[in-house]
Design an enzyme around this catalytic site. Sequence first.
Site, mmCIF file in Angstrom:
data_model
loop_
_atom_site.group_PDB
_atom_site.id
_atom_site.type_symbol
_atom_site.label_atom_id
_atom_site.label_comp_id
_atom_site.label_asym_id
_atom_site.label_seq_id
_atom_site.Cartn_x
_atom_site.Cartn_y
_atom_site.Cartn_z
ATOM 1 N N HIS A 134 0.870 -1.183 0.000
ATOM 2 C CA HIS A 134 0.000 0.000 0.000
ATOM 3 C C HIS A 134 0.910 1.238 0.000
ATOM 4 O O HIS A 134 2.023 1.182 0.528
ATOM 5 C CB HIS A 134 -0.831 -0.059 1.290
ATOM 6 N N ASP A 211 3.108 -4.172 8.081
ATOM 7 C CA ASP A 211 1.875 -3.413 7.900
ATOM 8 C C ASP A 211 0.722 -4.414 8.011
ATOM 9 O O ASP A 211 0.436 -5.165 7.086
ATOM 10 C CB ASP A 211 1.914 -2.742 6.517
ATOM 11 N N GLN A 214 -4.525 -5.072 6.965
ATOM 12 C CA GLN A 214 -5.514 -5.995 6.386
ATOM 13 C C GLN A 214 -5.471 -7.381 7.028
ATOM 14 O O GLN A 214 -6.219 -8.262 6.619
ATOM 15 C CB GLN A 214 -5.286 -6.135 4.867
ATOM 16 N N LYS A 237 -10.548 -0.792 10.409
ATOM 17 C CA LYS A 237 -10.700 -2.004 9.576
ATOM 18 C C LYS A 237 -11.025 -3.212 10.458
ATOM 19 O O LYS A 237 -11.259 -4.303 9.967
ATOM 20 C CB LYS A 237 -9.431 -2.261 8.760
ATOM 21 N N CYS A 375 -4.877 2.589 -3.491
ATOM 22 C CA CYS A 375 -3.621 3.079 -2.900
ATOM 23 C C CYS A 375 -2.490 2.081 -3.118
ATOM 24 O O CYS A 375 -1.646 1.864 -2.228
ATOM 25 C CB CYS A 375 -3.777 3.381 -1.411
#
Length: 417
Positions: A134, A211, A214, A237, A375
């Site tokens: 991302h 990261d 997700q 999220k 993104c």
Amino acid sequence: MAANVLQSAPAQTYDVERVRRDFPILARHVHGKPLVYLDSAASSQRPLPVIEAVVRYEKNSHSNVHRGVHALSQEATEAFEGARDRVRRFINAHSTREIIFTRGTTEAINLVAQSYARSRFGKGDEILITALEHHANIVPWQMVCEQTGCTLKVAPIDRRGELLLDRFVELLSPRTKLVAVAHVSNALGTVLPLKRIVEAAHAHGAVVLVDGAQAVPHSRVDVRALEADFYAFSSHKLYGPTGIGVLYGRDSLLEAMPPWQGGGDMIRTVTFERSTYNDLPWKFEAGTPNMSGAVGLAAAMDYVDELGLDAIAGHEQHLLKVATSELTRIPGIEIIGTAAHKASVLSFTMTGVHPHDIGTILDAEGVAVRTGHHCAMPVMEFFEVPATARASFGCYNTVEEVGKLVAALQKVREVFG
Ligand SMILES: Cc1ncc(COP(=O)(O)O)c(C=O)c1O
């Protein structure tokens, strides 16, 4: 939809209708049609326990934290610091010193870039990322490269959207100071082989930032088992409020890092000559924090733990399987991202139709999907598409909704011939 697919059921019993009743927004209609919300990868909806926890805090306990002797300030501090401990337990961190509240994943990564990397890296040093990141895990490192003269390296992916692990390992060297990788790709759904990435990076002496934006909503994340040095994620999220997220960092690393932003709360003493800084984790939390957000995030963690992350993941994997199988049957649809191990993200294109047109027609049917570059412009470039449409599933989606997506896509096909 094909009858055999409709009839196949996820392994565990999961009462999705009961889950749906927890999410008031799902009762909405859009353009006169029942809302089919398939955009949870961008931001998930909030269940009542989260909304109510925030309202309770706002109605009964709000005041500024850390600086007051009065009852409300103490209550607010307890709620905020209690939320920090809830986060610690959720990701199995060793101590609350390792849990920094940020605005979200983006700010968490920028914190590491500006505090850790900028203060240490120079010419000849390398930062290694992957080709499926991302923008939040690309641009902060580019900025550090501009600021320090270090170099950004990118490990390639294949046509399925999987990281080429051998190439990744080849790119590691004593020059690699930091590896920054997604746990799960938001554009492709790929789940990365994190254990192996961390092991290889550590074997070369590199620090690893993950990261996890997700990943956290779809799988149990145990930062101690993963052995990552930094792990970043966003509340919104994970069925929590916006404007709050988390940076987990190994105590020894955070302790040695300089503060990033200056201001209230992050100091111990201030004179015009010099200031001294607060202990972890507050050293990295300048200014009044997002207390109600933290309370909401803690409630979201309670909520997903009550449903069970394994049960949620099982349900979502079933939806992904059904949707993948159904979309493959629609003429002209190409699924972008076909990795063997995926989270519940389904990106696709349709021959002769711009993804924005797909999104607009689906929206008229009440079906909310995201269209664009997500993104992740380099991913779009790699697959030679300007954009994709992306359906993403959360704990509240149903097989029936997958059917509505399929029916709406068939309409798109009819309109565009
Ligand atoms: C993989 C990934 N990383 C980072 C981010 C940025 O998260 P936020 O905007 O909450 O900071 C996102 C958001 O879509 C994401 O999917």
